[in-house]
Design an enzyme around this catalytic site. Structure first.
Site, mmCIF file in Angstrom:
data_model
loop_
_atom_site.group_PDB
_atom_site.id
_atom_site.type_symbol
_atom_site.label_atom_id
_atom_site.label_comp_id
_atom_site.label_asym_id
_atom_site.label_seq_id
_atom_site.Cartn_x
_atom_site.Cartn_y
_atom_site.Cartn_z
ATOM 1 N N GLY A 19 10.643 -6.581 5.433
ATOM 2 C CA GLY A 19 10.992 -5.393 5.191
ATOM 3 C C GLY A 19 11.051 -5.092 3.993
ATOM 4 C CD GLU A 48 -2.505 -4.878 0.039
ATOM 5 O OE1 GLU A 48 -2.265 -5.382 0.691
ATOM 6 O OE2 GLU A 48 -1.429 -3.449 0.917
ATOM 7 C CG HIS A 100 2.943 0.389 10.143
ATOM 8 N ND1 HIS A 100 3.570 -0.567 9.044
ATOM 9 C CD2 HIS A 100 2.882 -0.023 11.122
ATOM 10 C CE1 HIS A 100 3.186 -1.881 10.201
ATOM 11 N NE2 HIS A 100 3.742 -0.778 10.948
ATOM 12 N NE ARG A 110 8.640 -10.542 11.865
ATOM 13 C CZ ARG A 110 8.847 -9.466 12.116
ATOM 14 N NH1 ARG A 110 9.053 -8.994 13.693
ATOM 15 N NH2 ARG A 110 8.697 -9.247 12.020
#
Ligand code: ADP
Ligand code: ADP
Ligand code: MG
Length: 510
Positions: free
Chosen positions: A166, A202, A210, A296
């Site tokens: 999130g 990173e 994305h 998921r």
């Protein structure tokens, strides 16, 4: 219809309702669970049986494994569907289900451990020669260590929480002077949000998009992809607009092929079972880097359902029941877009929950809404402030954006109003922001790097005047309540009594 064993849905809100729909269409009886705050929620109404599992705070109810398993047992459930969030990515929960002889609708605990942990996943995919974002090989323990790695890979970098999700626990760092404070802040945030402050580093990819690939595995080494979703339009590293096909991949079609191939290769390698998503960053030149896997169902799965015609939840359920033969890669048609309508300030994007006086979600040809809210109701402080997902399909992207614009103009979400027109509570929504997005030239053209919002301050500028649409409510239900049950307002004054009144009116069991 075939007689089947019940499915317990270990979740709430729109996703619990959406899962219940697929259960019904396949003949699985539905068992809901609910917290104190959700006694009268729509997801309870959508079920055949409902069990109370604890207090409003997630840790007392929707994360309370013992109570959820006890409810499953009492209900005679055979399956547990976790939805997204809550227990959906916790391998311990999968194991607990197995011990209780329940079938977890999702991957095994083992593949969750392997792919659900960001750092382990980075290692797994690099062994399979799938490019990852350059960064630390594992957890970095100190700011000093982070600085050494950043010096090697070059600034700017991102500090990220290993347990993240999130968009929480993430900090951009532009130079060595900023790293100590950022490390401390991100660690604290991750510790608070996930109970685990582990950090990794990173390289910050510039002009990033994305793009994620939806996969579905049979758990025996077979897997297919269902194409991509681009979710570049984000605030606070969280998606608000998702679509398929991806505009950036339309400009780099060879990258699409490579990403789909890589995702399927990884899924087959780990013998992945069920729906999963591989998230990647794609730069302006079409290079792609693995970010993480979500083991998921994803919030934005409707986008894929629109373009493929596949009911992903039905596939999950059939796989769990041992009845799914993995088909060929489905053909993808047209263009789909989803937006997330949130209870949040449209300028700062901070949550702004509160009582809900009126909600009108759009409908029409090729418009889908996923929501658990009715009026009067309340967006609770305890949970994710998402009010609804609105998604559309059209033959072309241009038409899909237009359809979204019409749909958003039709939507209305308002706090309760008193007779004098003043608002009750503090509900705000991002509806005005979403309407601007759907009219933004860069969005219409499909030029949407993840920093689109800061690049376009007009998207978050104060409004000259509130659109009259919002103000034009003739009679709100709160007014109705004042007229028909004034004692309820006087007794409690607040949202609770509004709830109680609505529940009485609708004859909900408690
Ligand atoms: P998606 O990748 O499907 O867009 P998000 O990352 O936005 O998903 O998260 C999906 C939902 O799960 C959100 O409601 C978010 O608040 C919740 N969530 C994400 N990560 C966690 C976590 N580690 N613990 C609890 N809830 C989480
Ligand atoms: P979460 O678990 O919170 O979903 P992700 O690793 O998926 O975390 O990152 C969330 C978002 O943050 C991405 O969608 C992207 O916009 C941004 N992001 C993450 N890593 C990078 C990176 N290395 N460079 C640029 N942007 C990034
Ligand atoms: Mg992510």
């Amino acid at each position: 219809m075939k007689k089947r064993a019940p499915v317990l849905i270990a979740n709430r809100g729109e996703i619990a309702i959406r899962i219940a729909r697929s259960c019904r269409s396949l003949g699985f009886p539905v068992v809901a669970v609910y917290s104190d705050a959700d006694r009268f929620s729509e997801h309870v109404r959508a079920a055949d049986q409902a069990y109370w599992v604890g207090g409003a705070a997630p840790k007392d109810s929707y994360l309370n494994v013992e109570r959820i398993l006890a409810a499953a047992k009492a209900a005679g459930a055979k399956y547990v569907h976790p939805g997204y969030g809550f227990l959906s990515e916790r391998p311990h929960f999968v194991e607990a289900c197995e011990q209780a002889e329940l079938v977890f609708v999702g991957p095994t605990a083992e593949s969750m451990r392997l792919m659900g942990d960001k750092i382990t996943a980075r290692r797994t995919v690099s062994e399979l020669k799938v490019p990852g974002v350059p960064g630390s090989p594992g957890v970095v323990k100190t700011a000093q260590e982070a600085a050494e790695i950043a010096a090697k890979i070059g600034y700017p970098v991102l500090l990220k929480a290993a347990a993240g999700g999130g968009g929480k626990g993430m900090r951009r760092v532009d130079g060595p002077g900023e790293i100590a404070a950022a490390f401390e802040g991100a660690t604290r945030e991750a510790q608070g949000a996930f109970g685990d402050g582990s950090m990794y580093v990173e390289k910050l990819i510039l002009e990033p998009h994305h793009v994620e690939i939806q996969v579905f595995g049979d758990g025996k080494g077979g897997a297919i992809h269902l194409g991509e979703r681009e979710c570049s339009i984000q605030r606070r590293h969280q998606k608000v607009w998702e679509e398929s096909p991806s505009p950036i991949l339309n400009r780099h079609p060879a990258t699409r092929e490579k990403m789909c191939e890589a995702a399927v290769r990884i899924a087959r390698h780990v013998k992945y079972a069920g729906a999963g998503t591989f998230e990647f960053i794609v730069d302006g030149k079409g290079n792609f880097y693995f970010l993480e896997m979500n083991t998921r169902l994803q919030v934005e799965h409707p986008v894929t359902e629109w373009v493929t015609g596949v009911d992903l939840v039905a596939w999950q359920l059939l796989l769990a029941a041992g009845e799914l033969q993995l088909p060929a890669v489905p053909e993808r048609r047209g263009s789909a877009i989803e937006v997330r309508l949130y209870a949040e300030d449209p300028r700062t994007f901070l949550p702004a929950p509160g009582p809900l006086g009126l909600i009108r979600l759009p409908s029409g040809a090729f418009v889908r809404t996923d929501s658990a809210f009715t009026e009067p109701g309340e967006v609770s402080l305890n949970y994710d402030p998402m009010i609804a997902k609105i998604s559309v399909w059209a033959p072309t992207r241009e038409q899909a954006v237009e359809r979204m614009r019409v749909a958003l103009d039709e939507a209305r979400v308002e706090p309760p109003k008193k007779a004098d027109g003043s608002c009750v509570g503090s509900l705000r929504t991002n509806l005005s922001f979403l309407r601007r997005l759907a009219r933004n030239a860069a969005v219409i053209e499909g030029h949407t790097p993840t920093d689109l919002i800061p690049r376009h301050p007009e998207l978050t500028a104060p409004e000259a005047t509130e659109p009259s649409l919002e103000a034009a409510v003739a009679v709100s239900l709160y007014q109705l309540l004042e007229e028909s049950a004034p004692e309820a307002i006087e007794a409690g004054g607040g949202e609770r009594s509004l709830w109680a009144w609505s529940a009485r009116r609708e004859g909900v069991r408690s």
